[in-house]
Design an enzyme around this catalytic site. Structure first.
Site, PDB file in Angstrom:
ATOM      1  CG  ASP A  46      38.273  41.990  24.776  1.00  0.00           C
ATOM      2  OD1 ASP A  46      37.355  42.275  23.986  1.00  0.00           O
ATOM      3  OD2 ASP A  46      38.897  40.915  24.725  1.00  0.00           O
ATOM      4  CG  ASP A  92      33.446  39.938  23.124  1.00  0.00           C
ATOM      5  OD1 ASP A  92      33.628  39.755  21.912  1.00  0.00           O
ATOM      6  OD2 ASP A  92      34.362  40.268  23.904  1.00  0.00           O
TER       7      ASP A  92
END
Length: 193
Positions: free
Chosen positions: A145, A159
């Protein structure tokens, strides 16, 4: 006289009605689904490779003050770092989602459903690539991330693709659009099935 007899014995035959042409089957949307999934997957993988190469964990890079930053994080869990000790379960769930979308694609005719399912498929595959090929190992890899916006947890390209695709599918369902038909469902369609 034979001419008159012949004429009177001939019977008129009704022409055979031409068979009705069946309506053309709506086109399948597998190509659209796979194209959307490929765009999401490639974008996700490339941005993660760049994030790992260019960012240092724990050292955010400001984009817009402290509100939007590049922040490299390795996430072993699901969204919001939940279920961190169940990485292998999350991998199996994501794999099931991918298989479910592939199964649904056989009857997929709605272009909007193809877009939504393609977004989910591309995002799920993007995170599965991390789960399978990143440390600490197969089925337990940590997802990369790298984008932080305000108070929202750090995320990657996959996401919002998964969340956006899911929201699109919910909206389509609420307004009566099915994945295996073109247009909206009419009142009474459910009773005939």
């Amino acid at each position: 006289m034979t001419d008159e007899t012949t004429d009177s014995t001939e019977t008129e035959v009704d022409p055979v009605p031409a068979p009705k042409a069946e309506p053309a089957a709506p086109p399948r949307r597998l190509g659209l689904l796979l194209s959307v999934a490929a765009v999401v997957l490639v974008t996700d993988v490339v941005t993660k490779v760049l994030a790992v190469k260019m960012l240092t964990p724990g050292q955010p890079v400001s984009i817009i003050g402290d509100t939007v930053t590049w922040t490299l994080v390795r996430n072993s869990g699901a969204a919001f770092s939940m279920a961190t000790s169940y990485t292998w379960v999350l991998t199996l769930i994501a794999s099931s989602v991918v298989l479910g979308i592939i199964w649904m694609s056989r009857r997929l005719v709605s272009p909007w459903w193809a877009i939504g399912l393609g977004m989910i498929l591309g995002g799920a595959l993007g995170n599965l690539v991390d789960r399978f090929f990143r440390a600490p190992g197969h089925l337990q890899g940590h997802v990369v991330d790298f984008l932080s916006i305000g108070w929202w947890p750090v995320f990657n390209v996959a996401d919002p693709a998964v969340v956006g695709g899911a929201i699109l599918l919910v909206v389509l369902s609420v307004f009566g659009f099915d994945f295996d038909s073109v247009g909206r469902r009419r009142a009474g369609d459910g009773e005939q099935a």
